[in-house]
Design an enzyme around this catalytic site. Structure first.
Site, PDB file in Angstrom:
ATOM      1  N   ASP A 146       0.864  -1.182   0.000  1.00  0.00           N
ATOM      2  CA  ASP A 146       0.000   0.000   0.000  1.00  0.00           C
ATOM      3  C   ASP A 146       0.899   1.230   0.000  1.00  0.00           C
ATOM      4  O   ASP A 146       1.451   1.608   1.038  1.00  0.00           O
ATOM      5  CB  ASP A 146      -0.910  -0.026   1.231  1.00  0.00           C
ATOM      6  CG  ASP A 146      -1.675   1.273   1.437  1.00  0.00           C
ATOM      7  OD1 ASP A 146      -1.807   2.056   0.471  1.00  0.00           O
ATOM      8  OD2 ASP A 146      -2.143   1.512   2.576  1.00  0.00           O
ATOM      9  N   ALA A 176      -6.831   3.842  -6.036  1.00  0.00           N
ATOM     10  CA  ALA A 176      -7.122   2.439  -5.717  1.00  0.00           C
ATOM     11  C   ALA A 176      -7.301   2.227  -4.223  1.00  0.00           C
ATOM     12  O   ALA A 176      -8.045   1.340  -3.800  1.00  0.00           O
ATOM     13  CB  ALA A 176      -6.004   1.548  -6.243  1.00  0.00           C
ATOM     14  N   ASP A 177      -6.617   3.043  -3.410  1.00  0.00           N
ATOM     15  CA  ASP A 177      -6.722   2.870  -1.961  1.00  0.00           C
ATOM     16  C   ASP A 177      -8.148   3.084  -1.471  1.00  0.00           C
ATOM     17  O   ASP A 177      -8.624   2.371  -0.579  1.00  0.00           O
ATOM     18  CB  ASP A 177      -5.746   3.801  -1.233  1.00  0.00           C
ATOM     19  CG  ASP A 177      -5.948   5.275  -1.571  1.00  0.00           C
ATOM     20  OD1 ASP A 177      -6.545   5.593  -2.632  1.00  0.00           O
ATOM     21  OD2 ASP A 177      -5.484   6.126  -0.788  1.00  0.00           O
ATOM     22  N   ARG A 178      -8.853   4.029  -2.066  1.00  0.00           N
ATOM     23  CA  ARG A 178     -10.237   4.283  -1.665  1.00  0.00           C
ATOM     24  C   ARG A 178     -11.118   3.079  -1.990  1.00  0.00           C
ATOM     25  O   ARG A 178     -11.935   2.652  -1.169  1.00  0.00           O
ATOM     26  CB  ARG A 178     -10.769   5.531  -2.363  1.00  0.00           C
ATOM     27  CG  ARG A 178     -10.022   6.808  -2.003  1.00  0.00           C
ATOM     28  CD  ARG A 178     -10.490   7.982  -2.839  1.00  0.00           C
ATOM     29  NE  ARG A 178     -11.908   8.267  -2.606  1.00  0.00           N
ATOM     30  CZ  ARG A 178     -12.630   9.064  -3.397  1.00  0.00           C
ATOM     31  NH1 ARG A 178     -12.083   9.622  -4.460  1.00  0.00           N
ATOM     32  NH2 ARG A 178     -13.908   9.276  -3.116  1.00  0.00           N
TER      33      ARG A 178
END
Length: 237
Positions: free
Chosen positions: A6, A94-96
């Site tokens: 991440d 993409a983290d969301r």
């Protein structure tokens, strides 16, 4: 074993999974990435999955450090029973998306997903699996930094969070928390108005989660490494 990465705006978190078990994890600032290649080189990896909202040179450095096939994960229109209503998923971090997928595993009802890091993101997910989108605003540190840099007299340490600040330092601290907690509360109110149901549970993650949590009047869970949990879900499909 699977390596999950991440890459955030200021830090990189990673975890090594054997099946569903996390056997090792770590974190590094963007300026400390050189050592990761040595750490990962001798691991018995079958694949790696990375979510990145970091600068391109950071993502490229991480890709070069991975000694196995790397899958770069992006937001999708649908995953499982979660439908993404973002207009253009190509521009979405993409983290969301991954945080929402992880939250779906933790809560099958209406949920607000708040990731409190360099930025605060506040996502709305219905019990039916409709991800309605969300907010992006400066995180706690960035909010105070912008005031310090953009004004003549506010470059000073933040004070205490109080209901009615009677000094500038306390006003800075209280204002930042009020903005962050208020954004979460407002999205929770909007989601309840949209669904006609009781206000949602809040799932809170990120480095400032514990700072914000005491000021939220809502049922909540604080969950570490929510994005990595979402990455694991994708990696296991």
């Amino acid at each position: 074993m699977k390596l999950l990465i991440d890459a955030g705006n200021s830090r990189v978190k990673w975890a090594l999974y054997q099946g569903e078990d996390c056997v090792r994890q770590g974190a590094a600032e963007h300026g400390e990435l050189a050592g990761l290649a040595a750490v990962w080189r001798d691991l018995p990896l079958t694949g790696a999955w990375m979510s990145s909202v970091a600068r391109r040179e950071v993502a490229d450095a991480l890709a070069a450090a991975v000694p196995c096939p790397l899958h770069r994960v992006h937001a999708e229109r649908r995953f499982g029973d979660v439908r993404n209503h973002y207009r253009n998923t190509a521009e979405q971090g993409a983290d969301r998306w991954l945080a929402v997928l992880a939250a779906r595993e933790l809560c099958r009802g209406d949920v607000i997903v708040a990731c409190a890091g360099t930025a605060l993101t506040v996502e709305a997910l219905t019990a039916e699996g409709d991800y309605l989108g969300g907010l992006i605003l400066p995180g706690h540190g960035l909010m105070l930094q912008s005031l310090a840099q953009g004004t003549a007299n506010l470059n000073r340490p933040a004070g205490e969070v109080v209901d009615f600040p009677q000094g500038t330092q306390d006003a800075l601290a209280s204002g930042a928390i009020a903005a962050l907690a208020g954004a979460i509360a407002e999205q929770r109110r909007r989601l309840a108005e949209r669904t006609g149901r009781a206000p949602a549970t809040v799932i809170l993650t990120g480095g400032d989660a514990a700072r914000i949590a005491p000021w939220l009047a809502a049922p909540m869970q604080i969950v570490d490494n929510l994005v990595l949990m979402g990455l694991l879900k994708v990696a296991n499909t």
